[in-house]
Scaffold this active site. Structure first.
Site, mmCIF file in Angstrom:
data_model
loop_
_atom_site.group_PDB
_atom_site.id
_atom_site.type_symbol
_atom_site.label_atom_id
_atom_site.label_comp_id
_atom_site.label_asym_id
_atom_site.label_seq_id
_atom_site.Cartn_x
_atom_site.Cartn_y
_atom_site.Cartn_z
ATOM 1 N N CYS A 11 -75.905 46.117 -48.301
ATOM 2 C CA CYS A 11 -74.822 45.777 -47.375
ATOM 3 C C CYS A 11 -74.779 46.857 -46.313
ATOM 4 C CB CYS A 11 -73.502 45.727 -48.149
ATOM 5 S SG CYS A 11 -72.056 45.447 -47.125
ATOM 6 N N CYS B 238 -77.014 42.813 -40.629
ATOM 7 C CA CYS B 238 -76.091 42.475 -41.719
ATOM 8 C C CYS B 238 -76.900 41.631 -42.691
ATOM 9 C CB CYS B 238 -74.909 41.681 -41.172
ATOM 10 S SG CYS B 238 -73.922 40.831 -42.447
HETATM 11 N N1 DGL Z 1 -73.546 41.737 -45.830
HETATM 12 C C1 DGL Z 1 -72.770 42.798 -45.310
HETATM 13 C C2 DGL Z 1 -73.516 43.636 -44.301
HETATM 14 O O1 DGL Z 1 -74.721 43.782 -44.437
HETATM 15 C C3 DGL Z 1 -71.317 42.588 -45.012
HETATM 16 C C4 DGL Z 1 -70.857 41.356 -44.360
HETATM 17 C C5 DGL Z 1 -69.353 41.288 -44.437
HETATM 18 O O2 DGL Z 1 -68.840 41.273 -45.569
HETATM 19 O O3 DGL Z 1 -68.703 41.298 -43.382
HETATM 20 O O4 DGL Z 1 -72.944 44.198 -43.420
#
Ligand code: DGL
Length: 273
Positions: A76, A191
């Site tokens: 993440c 993301c």
């Molecule tokens: N998948 C996450 C990232 O890489 C977070 C997305 C979210 O929860 O806003 O930033």
């Protein structure tokens, strides 16, 4: 760690970490992958950094009480941007691999010198991202530029499994980014939710050829190098089935493991909070 597979925790706010899980499964055939989605709090990208840091601290503490993690992968960008330093300080005995927008490979790949980055608002606003950006630009060719856009709403649409909404958001965010910087030829998906809808990106890019950069494989290689000793010591047969846990309802993660990993029988457990 003798006699059993090393346990690799894979964390995301929700289903986005599956785009990294795919690469980890390839790179770490000997490891037991234990996934945790904090979907009770997703999306992370529009929450304040301090609240996210506290939340991550509590989740990782609870996780280590339940399971003897050998490695933690923060799959993440947002969690990495706001929380990896605090987690490393609190857990010096646990190797932690993070993921961040792949600016360096993008600046190496671009021919126009213009790179676009789509990520969450929290990632783009973090001190960690700003430092990465400054360091990468300092080493890039003269005149190179990085243009960002916070893709508000997109992680949430992907989390809900709403592919039509996700495709519309890919199109509108990409259009806005390219309108502001028409020379962009390389796009960083900053993301981990975003590579799950690669088909939507390809459709949105039509007529404007773009190189898409996803750092999942680089993260998996880093995880492999940290686990190399442990993985060599155990047999592939001992890794067991992957584990799936979430802090909210299990439906989204169950659907996502089917939709994006092709797993028909992943059993997702909801943690009691
Ligand atoms: N998948 C996450 C990232 O890489 C977070 C997305 C979210 O929860 O806003 O930033």
């Amino acid at each position: 760690m003798s006699g059993s597979a090393p346990i690799v925790g894979v964390f995301d706010s929700g289903v986005g970490g599956l785009s990294v899980w795919r690469a980890l499964r390839e790179a770490l055939p000997h490891a037991h992958l234990s996934y945790l989605a904090d979907n009770a709090w997703a999306p992370y990208g529009e929450r304040p950094a301090e609240a996210l840091r506290e939340r991550l601290g509590a989740l990782v503490r609870g996780w280590r009480d339940r399971e003897p993690l050998n490695l933690l992968v923060l799959a993440c960008n947002t969690a990495t941007a706001v929380g990896i330093d605090a987690l490393r300080a609190e857990h010096p005995d646990l190797p932690i691999v993070g993921i961040e927008p792949a600016l360096r490979p993008a600046l190496a790949a671009t021919r126009s010198g213009r790179v676009g980055v789509l990520a969450t608002r929290a990632t783009l606003g973090s001190a960690r991202y700003q430092a990465l950006r400054a360091a990468c630009l300092a080493n890039a060719a003269d005149g190179a530029a990085v243009h960002e856009r916070a893709a508000d709403g997109l992680a949430d649409a992907i989390e809900r499994g709403d592919e039509a909404a996700a495709e519309a958001l890919c199109r509108s965010h990409l259009r806005a980014l390219l309108d502001g910087a028409p020379g962009i030829d390389t796009l960083v998906l900053g993301c981990t939710h975003y590579p799950l809808v690669l088909g939507s990106w390809r459709a949105a890019c039509e007529g404007h050829p773009l190189t898409l950069i996803d750092p999942a494989e680089a993260v998996a290689r880093r995880a492999l190098s940290l686990l190399a000793g442990a993985a060599a010591a155990v047999g592939a047969a001992s890794r067991g089935d992957p584990a799936w846990r979430c802090t909210g309802g299990p439906e989204a993660l169950t659907r996502a493991t089917r939709q994006w990993l092709g797993l028909s029988s992943a059993e997702v457990f909801a943690l009691q909070s």
